[in-house]
Design an enzyme around this catalytic site. Structure first.
Site, PDB file in Angstrom:
ATOM      1  N   GLY A  10      -7.355  -3.308   0.822  1.00 30.93           N
ATOM      2  CA  GLY A  10      -7.429  -2.266   1.845  1.00 30.93           C
ATOM      3  C   GLY A  10      -8.874  -1.855   2.098  1.00 30.93           C
ATOM      4  NE  ARG A  72      -3.124  -3.909   1.318  1.00 35.10           N
ATOM      5  CZ  ARG A  72      -3.764  -3.122   0.453  1.00 35.10           C
ATOM      6  NH1 ARG A  72      -4.027  -3.570  -0.749  1.00 35.10           N
ATOM      7  NH2 ARG A  72      -4.120  -1.907   0.787  1.00 35.10           N
ATOM      8  CG  ASP A 103      -5.301  -3.650  -8.611  1.00 37.14           C
ATOM      9  OD1 ASP A 103      -5.399  -3.758  -7.375  1.00 37.14           O
ATOM     10  OD2 ASP A 103      -4.308  -3.157  -9.160  1.00 37.14           O
ATOM     11  CB  THR A 125      -9.637   0.849  -5.574  1.00 38.61           C
ATOM     12  OG1 THR A 125      -8.406   1.582  -5.534  1.00 38.61           O
ATOM     13  CG2 THR A 125     -10.226   0.967  -6.956  1.00 38.61           C
ATOM     14  CG  ASP A 127      -5.412   3.927  -5.680  1.00 37.09           C
ATOM     15  OD1 ASP A 127      -5.276   4.903  -4.914  1.00 37.09           O
ATOM     16  OD2 ASP A 127      -4.797   2.858  -5.531  1.00 37.09           O
ATOM     17  CG  ASP A 129      -6.339   1.523  -9.605  1.00 36.76           C
ATOM     18  OD1 ASP A 129      -7.246   0.980  -8.953  1.00 36.76           O
ATOM     19  OD2 ASP A 129      -5.137   1.380  -9.326  1.00 36.76           O
ATOM     20  NE  ARG A 171      -2.142   0.372  -6.750  1.00 35.40           N
ATOM     21  CZ  ARG A 171      -2.768  -0.758  -6.595  1.00 35.40           C
ATOM     22  NH1 ARG A 171      -2.086  -1.847  -6.398  1.00 35.40           N
ATOM     23  NH2 ARG A 171      -4.071  -0.827  -6.627  1.00 35.40           N
TER      24      ARG A 171
END
Length: 187
Positions: A10, A72, A103, A125, A127, A129, A171
């Site tokens: 993304g 993606r 990731d 990201t 996130d 993460d 997420r």
């Protein structure tokens, strides 16, 4: 040295700044040739290349998204995907590959590294993460926007004596929620 560059997954704020930094320093400081791959790993597999020089990165800082495009797509999840990546990198004489992604993109990069390609991974990201990373590109902007949303609903919540619930992305990680919650005074 001829260096490949891709953005995968993304999009998020900061991608064009990262592309700009790679081109500016790769070309200007180290004398490398930078080759962008359009649409992430799909561009590598399909050989969709874009030479990147200083003229390509002028005025990209305020532009959203990524000038390279993204997808993606993960070559390690496709039959013959890694082989296609290796064939393109050989045909383009790419000596190292810089992968900007989350990731999924970086997992694919690890598989390409196992096949012998020199990889530089730049975590991206909202996130935040990616294992082993303190901060990733896009995270601060996500926290700032979530904090602004929390700040704006305070008056409505107080005016109507209500409890407000703000749902944020993340997420499998709660970094945006915890940081924006603290900044916005959530309880």
């Amino acid at each position: 040295m001829r260096v490949g560059l891709l953005t995968g997954g993304g999009d998020c704020p900061g991608l064009n700044a990262a592309i700009r930094a790679v081109v500016k320093h790769g070309e200007g400081t180290y004398g490398h040739s930078i080759v962008g791959f359009r649409n992430g790993w799909r561009g590598v597999v399909e050989g969709d290349v874009l030479p990147l020089g200083r003229q390509h990165i002028r005025n990209v800082l305020p532009v959203g998204g990524t000038i390279l495009g993204t997808a993606r797509y993960h070559p390690n999840a496709e039959d013959g995907g890694i082989e296609a990546v290796m064939a393109t990198l050989e045909a383009e004489r790419i000596e190292a590959l810089i992968c900007i992604g989350g990731d999924g993109t970086l997992h694919a990069a690890s598989k390409v590294a196992e096949a012998g390609v020199k990889i530089v991974a730049i975590p991206k990201t909202i996130d935040n993460d990616v294992s082993g990373t303190d901060l990733s590109i896009g995270f601060h902007t996500a926290v700032n926007i979530a904090t602004e949303a929390i700040d704006r609903i305070h008056t409505t919540a107080e005016s109507h004596n209500r409890v407000m619930v703000v749902e944020v992305m993340g997420r499998h990680a709660g970094w945006i929620a915890i940081n924006a919650g603290i900044a916005g005074g959530a309880e």
